[in-house]
Design a protein around this motif. Structure first.
Motif, short mmCIF file in Angstrom:
data_model
loop_
_atom_site.label_atom_id
_atom_site.label_comp_id
_atom_site.label_asym_id
_atom_site.label_seq_id
_atom_site.Cartn_x
_atom_site.Cartn_y
_atom_site.Cartn_z
N PRO A 219 0.81 -1.22 0.00
CA PRO A 219 0.00 0.00 0.00
C PRO A 219 0.85 1.27 0.00
CG PRO A 219 0.13 -0.87 2.22
CD PRO A 219 0.93 -1.81 1.33
N ALA A 220 0.35 2.29 -0.66
CA ALA A 220 0.99 3.60 -0.68
C ALA A 220 -0.02 4.63 -0.18
CB ALA A 220 1.47 3.94 -2.09
N PRO A 221 -0.31 4.62 1.14
CA PRO A 221 -1.30 5.55 1.67
C PRO A 221 -0.83 6.98 1.59
CG PRO A 221 -0.13 4.49 3.47
CD PRO A 221 0.34 3.83 2.19
N LEU A 222 -1.74 7.87 1.33
CA LEU A 222 -1.42 9.30 1.35
C LEU A 222 -1.63 9.80 2.78
CD1 LEU A 222 -3.00 10.52 -2.01
CD2 LEU A 222 -0.63 9.91 -1.52
N VAL A 223 -0.66 10.56 3.29
CA VAL A 223 -0.75 11.09 4.64
C VAL A 223 -1.12 12.58 4.65
CG1 VAL A 223 0.79 9.36 5.63
CG2 VAL A 223 1.74 11.47 4.70
N GLN A 224 -1.25 13.12 3.47
CA GLN A 224 -1.74 14.49 3.28
C GLN A 224 -2.33 14.58 1.89
OE1 GLN A 224 1.88 16.49 4.23
NE2 GLN A 224 2.64 16.46 2.13
N ALA B 206 -2.21 2.07 -4.80
CA ALA B 206 -1.87 3.48 -4.66
C ALA B 206 -3.01 4.36 -5.16
CB ALA B 206 -0.59 3.78 -5.44
N HIS B 207 -2.93 5.64 -4.79
CA HIS B 207 -3.91 6.62 -5.22
C HIS B 207 -3.13 7.85 -5.64
CE1 HIS B 207 -7.95 8.41 -5.30
NE2 HIS B 207 -7.36 9.52 -4.92
N GLY B 208 -3.17 8.18 -6.90
CA GLY B 208 -2.41 9.32 -7.39
C GLY B 208 -2.60 9.48 -8.87
N SER B 209 -1.57 10.04 -9.50
CA SER B 209 -1.65 10.26 -10.95
C SER B 209 -0.34 9.81 -11.59
CB SER B 209 -1.92 11.73 -11.25
OG SER B 209 -0.92 12.54 -10.69
N VAL B 210 -0.42 9.51 -12.86
CA VAL B 210 0.74 9.11 -13.64
C VAL B 210 1.00 10.25 -14.62
CG1 VAL B 210 1.71 7.37 -15.20
CG2 VAL B 210 0.14 6.68 -13.36
N ALA B 211 2.04 11.04 -14.31
CA ALA B 211 2.32 12.25 -15.09
C ALA B 211 2.44 11.96 -16.58
CB ALA B 211 3.58 12.94 -14.58
N GLU B 212 3.05 10.84 -16.93
CA GLU B 212 3.26 10.50 -18.34
C GLU B 212 1.95 10.27 -19.10
OE1 GLU B 212 6.82 8.75 -16.05
OE2 GLU B 212 4.66 8.88 -15.76
N LEU B 213 0.87 10.06 -18.39
CA LEU B 213 -0.42 9.83 -19.04
C LEU B 213 -1.32 11.06 -19.05
CD1 LEU B 213 -1.26 6.27 -17.65
CD2 LEU B 213 -0.19 6.87 -19.83
N LEU B 214 -0.88 12.14 -18.40
CA LEU B 214 -1.68 13.36 -18.34
C LEU B 214 -1.28 14.31 -19.45
CD1 LEU B 214 -1.54 14.01 -14.49
CD2 LEU B 214 -3.47 13.11 -15.79
N ALA B 215 -2.16 15.23 -19.77
CA ALA B 215 -1.83 16.29 -20.73
C ALA B 215 -0.65 17.07 -20.17
CB ALA B 215 -3.03 17.20 -20.93
N GLU B 216 0.18 17.60 -21.05
CA GLU B 216 1.42 18.27 -20.65
C GLU B 216 1.19 19.38 -19.62
OE1 GLU B 216 4.77 20.26 -23.17
OE2 GLU B 216 4.16 18.38 -24.13
N GLN B 217 0.11 20.12 -19.74
CA GLN B 217 -0.15 21.24 -18.84
C GLN B 217 -0.88 20.83 -17.57
OE1 GLN B 217 -1.68 20.63 -21.69
NE2 GLN B 217 -3.85 21.03 -21.53
N THR C 283 4.82 5.62 -3.95
CA THR C 283 5.13 4.20 -4.20
C THR C 283 6.62 3.91 -4.20
OG1 THR C 283 5.18 4.41 -6.62
CG2 THR C 283 3.03 3.95 -5.60
N ALA C 284 7.47 4.90 -3.94
CA ALA C 284 8.92 4.70 -4.00
C ALA C 284 9.39 3.59 -3.07
CB ALA C 284 9.65 6.00 -3.67
N TRP C 285 8.73 3.45 -1.92
CA TRP C 285 9.15 2.43 -0.96
C TRP C 285 8.98 1.01 -1.49
CZ3 TRP C 285 6.58 -1.55 1.45
CH2 TRP C 285 5.20 -1.61 1.28
N PHE C 286 8.15 0.81 -2.52
CA PHE C 286 7.95 -0.53 -3.09
C PHE C 286 9.28 -1.17 -3.49
CE2 PHE C 286 3.38 0.07 -5.04
CZ PHE C 286 2.90 0.47 -3.81
N GLU C 287 10.22 -0.33 -3.95
CA GLU C 287 11.49 -0.85 -4.47
C GLU C 287 12.36 -1.48 -3.40
OE1 GLU C 287 13.50 1.12 -7.56
OE2 GLU C 287 11.69 2.08 -8.30
N SER C 288 12.19 -1.10 -2.15
CA SER C 288 13.01 -1.67 -1.08
C SER C 288 12.25 -2.69 -0.24
CB SER C 288 13.54 -0.55 -0.18
OG SER C 288 12.47 0.14 0.43
N ALA C 289 11.01 -2.97 -0.59
CA ALA C 289 10.21 -3.92 0.19
C ALA C 289 10.73 -5.34 0.02
CB ALA C 289 8.75 -3.85 -0.25
#
Length: 190
Positions: free
Chosen positions: A129-134, A160-171, A142-148
Motif C-alpha cells: 500500500p501507498a497511503p497518502l498522509v496528506q 496506490a492513489h495518485g496520478s501518472v504524469a506521463e499519461l496526463l496532458a502536458e499542462q 510508491t517509491a518504498w515498493f522498491e526496497s520492500a
C-alpha cells in the motif's frame, strides 16, 4: 487469485449544486453501490476487496457515516483493504485512526495507513500500500515498493492513489505522482 479493485467512493459528498433532496438521494446511492460491491465480491468469490483511495469525500466525515459504510460492507466477510487517498488522508490522529480505535471497525476491514506489506491468503498474496498522509505529497508515494522485502512466489499487488504524469496532458498538474513503470520496476503482478 481473484480480487475486486475499486476506488473513489467519496462517501459523504455533499452534492450541494443540486436542489432539494437530490443530494441526499445521491449520497444514499453511493452507499448502495458499496453494498453492491460486497455482493459482487461474494458472487465472484474474491480473496479481498481493494479500495484504492478516497473512500470518504472528506477527512472530516462524521462517525455515523463510517458506521453506515461498515453496515453496507457487511455482506462480504472477507478482507476489505482500504487505502487512504487525497480526500481522506491517513493523518496521525485523523479520521482513519479514530475509526480504527472507535470499536466500529470490524476485523474484516483493514485501513492501510502505513507503507508496509500486507500478507493475505496464507502468504500467497502480498499487497504493497501507498497511503497518502496528506492531500498532496511531494514525492512518489510508491517509491518504498522498491526496497520492500517480499516472499518468493507470492502474488504482488501495488495499491496506490495518485496520478501518472506521463499519461496526463502536458499542462495538467500531477499531484501524488506515480511513475508509469513502477509495476514493471518492482515486479508487481497487479
Amino acid at each position: 487469485i481473484k480480487l475486486l479493485h475499486t476506488a473513489d467512493w467519496q462517501l459523504g459528498k455533499p452534492f450541494s449544486r443540486f436542489e432539494g433532496d437530490v443530494g441526499a438521494v445521491l449520497r444514499e446511492a453511493r452507499l448502495t453501490a458499496v453494498e453492491r460491491i460486497a455482493e459482487l465480491a461474494n458472487e465472484a468469490d474474491v480473496k479481498a476487496v481493494l479500495v484504492a483511495g478516497d473512500i470518504l469525500e472528506s477527512e472530516h466525515a462524521e462517525p455515523a457515516l463510517l458506521r453506515r459504510m461498515v453496515h453496507r460492507m457487511a455482506g462480504f466477510t472477507g478482507p476489505w483493504l482500504l487505502l487512504p487517498g487525497n480526500h481522506d488522508p491517513a493523518r496521525p490522529g485523523g479520521i482513519w485512526d479514530r475509526f480504527q480505535n472507535s470499536g466500529d471497525c470490524p476485523d474484516t476491514i483493514q485501513v492501510l495507513t502505513r507503507p508496509e506489506p500486507v500478507s493475505l491468503d496464507g502468504g500467497r498474496l502480498v499487497v504493497l500500500p501507498a497511503p497518502l498522509v496528506q492531500k498532496h505529497v511531494s514525492g512518489d508515494p510508491t517509491a518504498w515498493f522498491e526496497s520492500a522485502e517480499l516472499p518468493a512466489g507470492a502474488v504482488k499487488v501495488g495499491l496506490a492513489h495518485g496520478s501518472v504524469a506521463e499519461l496526463l496532458a502536458e499542462q495538467a498538474a500531477s499531484p501524488n505522482s506515480i511513475p508509469l513503470n513502477r509495476a514493471e520496476r518492482v515486479g508487481l503482478d497487479y
